[in-house]
Enzyme design. Structure first.
Site, short mmCIF file in Angstrom:
data_model
loop_
_atom_site.label_atom_id
_atom_site.label_comp_id
_atom_site.label_asym_id
_atom_site.label_seq_id
_atom_site.Cartn_x
_atom_site.Cartn_y
_atom_site.Cartn_z
N ASN A 109 0.85 -1.19 0.00
CA ASN A 109 0.00 0.00 0.00
C ASN A 109 0.88 1.24 0.00
OD1 ASN A 109 -2.35 1.71 0.45
ND2 ASN A 109 -1.71 1.87 2.60
N HIS A 111 0.75 5.01 1.52
CA HIS A 111 0.01 5.78 2.52
C HIS A 111 0.60 7.18 2.62
CE1 HIS A 111 -2.37 6.58 6.06
NE2 HIS A 111 -1.29 7.10 6.60
N SER A 138 4.65 6.78 2.62
CA SER A 138 5.28 5.49 2.92
C SER A 138 4.68 4.42 2.04
CB SER A 138 5.01 5.09 4.38
OG SER A 138 5.33 6.11 5.29
N ASP A 147 -2.30 0.13 8.21
CA ASP A 147 -1.19 1.07 8.08
C ASP A 147 -0.06 0.79 9.07
OD1 ASP A 147 -2.52 2.38 6.01
OD2 ASP A 147 -3.48 3.82 7.35
N1 NHR Z 1 -6.57 -3.18 5.16
C1 NHR Z 1 -5.78 -3.74 6.10
N2 NHR Z 1 -6.24 -4.83 6.71
N3 NHR Z 1 -4.57 -3.25 6.45
C2 NHR Z 1 -4.11 -2.12 5.86
O1 NHR Z 1 -2.91 -1.66 6.21
C3 NHR Z 1 -4.89 -1.45 4.89
C4 NHR Z 1 -6.14 -2.03 4.56
C5 NHR Z 1 -6.98 -1.40 3.62
C6 NHR Z 1 -6.61 -0.20 3.04
C7 NHR Z 1 -5.05 1.75 2.85
C8 NHR Z 1 -5.19 2.75 4.01
C9 NHR Z 1 -4.42 4.05 3.78
O2 NHR Z 1 -3.39 4.07 3.09
C10 NHR Z 1 -5.37 0.39 3.39
C11 NHR Z 1 -4.50 -0.24 4.29
C12 NHR Z 1 -8.97 3.17 4.14
C13 NHR Z 1 -9.18 3.36 5.51
C14 NHR Z 1 -10.58 3.53 6.04
O3 NHR Z 1 -10.76 3.91 7.18
C15 NHR Z 1 -8.08 3.35 6.36
C16 NHR Z 1 -6.80 3.16 5.85
C17 NHR Z 1 -6.60 2.96 4.49
C18 NHR Z 1 -7.69 2.98 3.64
N4 NHR Z 1 -11.63 3.21 5.24
C19 NHR Z 1 -13.05 3.27 5.60
C20 NHR Z 1 -13.61 1.86 5.85
O4 NHR Z 1 -14.58 1.79 6.62
C21 NHR Z 1 -13.88 3.87 4.51
C22 NHR Z 1 -13.46 5.27 4.20
C23 NHR Z 1 -14.07 5.80 2.91
O5 NHR Z 1 -14.71 5.05 2.15
O6 NHR Z 1 -13.85 7.01 2.64
O7 NHR Z 1 -13.15 0.88 5.23
O8 NHR Z 1 -4.77 5.09 4.39
C1 GAR Z 2 -2.85 9.23 -2.44
O1 GAR Z 2 -2.32 10.35 -1.79
C2 GAR Z 2 -2.70 8.00 -1.56
O2 GAR Z 2 -1.51 7.99 -0.82
C3 GAR Z 2 -3.88 8.19 -0.64
O3 GAR Z 2 -4.91 8.72 -1.44
C4 GAR Z 2 -4.35 9.35 -2.59
C5 GAR Z 2 -4.85 8.63 -3.80
O4 GAR Z 2 -4.51 9.35 -4.95
N1 GAR Z 2 -4.30 6.95 -0.08
C6 GAR Z 2 -5.08 6.89 0.97
O5 GAR Z 2 -5.41 7.87 1.60
C7 GAR Z 2 -5.56 5.50 1.33
N2 GAR Z 2 -6.48 5.60 2.39
P1 GAR Z 2 -4.54 8.66 -6.37
O6 GAR Z 2 -5.90 7.97 -6.50
O7 GAR Z 2 -4.42 9.80 -7.31
O8 GAR Z 2 -3.41 7.70 -6.44
#
Ligand code: NHR
Ligand code: GAR
Length: 216
Positions: A109, A111, A138, A147
């Site tokens: 991923n 982040h 990262s 994360d």
């Molecule tokens: N899943 C796991 N198990 N572990 C990780 O490290 C993950 C993952 C899924 C996605 C990306 C992550 C980021 O880079 C990622 C890492 C979405 C949320 C979230 O709260 C948190 C972290 C990340 C992506 N999502 C809400 C949910 O209920 C929905 C939010 C929305 O739809 O806007 O899934 O930040």
């Molecule tokens: C990027 O900044 C990525 O790091 C972040 O969203 C943006 C996506 O942009 N990811 C998250 O916040 C995951 N929760 P992109 O669609 O243009 O790549």
């Protein structure tokens, strides 16, 4: 040379996906993009992938009764492409343990923060509110805990006096577009391993290759 197969998961704009596609296009890249899959049918990245002649799929989370059912449908679509690596690129759905375990060691991923600072959402707002002088992005292996997986590479950027979440996000995004293709290249070249929860490059810890320093 046998190129590693990648499936990219997106939810939105897809600029990181585009950066990976462009790296793969440039030649001598050790990976090929087999498909781009979105949980959001309206994701702009789907159009960008189609324009680049990459196969696309939608697995709309709203079509499933719960997270487990969604995760399973997603796994089926992914596995049909037999990828070596699955890359989350702005993917916004938290994935459950069954999914995570199925792709252990081959799921990464990007982040938008210098983890372990600011896991979760709204990272740029939170970095600004904290008064941090540096921020960044990262690339990490994905584990069950969101994360928190082993970090492959980070890039730092300065926080400037008049930054808004938007100007800061744009500065971070430029670095994302550099480090994500780099991390994928290392993975595809089989140069990454994990020992004691840390990522090794060529069997060693090499901070100078795992960090892109703040510029400007
Ligand atoms: N899943 C796991 N198990 N572990 C990780 O490290 C993950 C993952 C899924 C996605 C990306 C992550 C980021 O880079 C990622 C890492 C979405 C949320 C979230 O709260 C948190 C972290 C990340 C992506 N999502 C809400 C949910 O209920 C929905 C939010 C929305 O739809 O806007 O899934 O930040
Ligand atoms: C990027 O900044 C990525 O790091 C972040 O969203 C943006 C996506 O942009 N990811 C998250 O916040 C995951 N929760 P992109 O669609 O243009 O790549």
């Amino acid at each position: 040379m046998n190129r590693a197969g990648i499936v990219i998961l997106i939810s939105g704009r897809g600029s990181n996906m585009q950066a990976i596609l462009e790296a793969a296009r440039a030649g001598d890249f050790p990976a090929e993009i087999r498909a781009v899959i979105s949980n959001a049918p309206e994701a702009a990245g789907l159009e960008r992938a189609r324009a680049a002649d990459v196969a696309t799929e939608v697995v709309n989370h709203r079509d499933y009764r719960n997270r487990t059912e969604f995760d399973r449908a997603l796994m089926e679509k992914i596995d049909a492409r037999t990828p070596d690596l699955v890359a989350l690129a702005g993917f916004m759905r938290i994935l459950g343990p069954e999914f995570i375990d199925h792709y252990a060691g081959r799921l990464i991923n990007i982040h938008p923060s210098l983890l372990p600072k600011f896991p979760g959402l709204d990272t740029h707002e939170r970095a600004l509110a904290s008064g941090a002088k540096v921020h960044g992005a990262s690339v990490h292996f994905v584990t069950r805990e969101v994360d928190s997986g082993p970090i492959i590479i980070q890039a730092a950027v300065p926080v400037l006096a008049h930054d808004t979440p938007e100007t800061l996000a744009a500065r971070v995004l430029e670095e994302e577009h550099r480090i994500y293709p780099q991390a994928i290249r290392w993975f595809a070249e089989n140069r990454l391993s994990i020992r004691d929860g840390r990522v090794l490059l060529d069997g060693a810890q090499r901070p100078e290759q795992g960090l892109v320093a703040a510029s400007r």
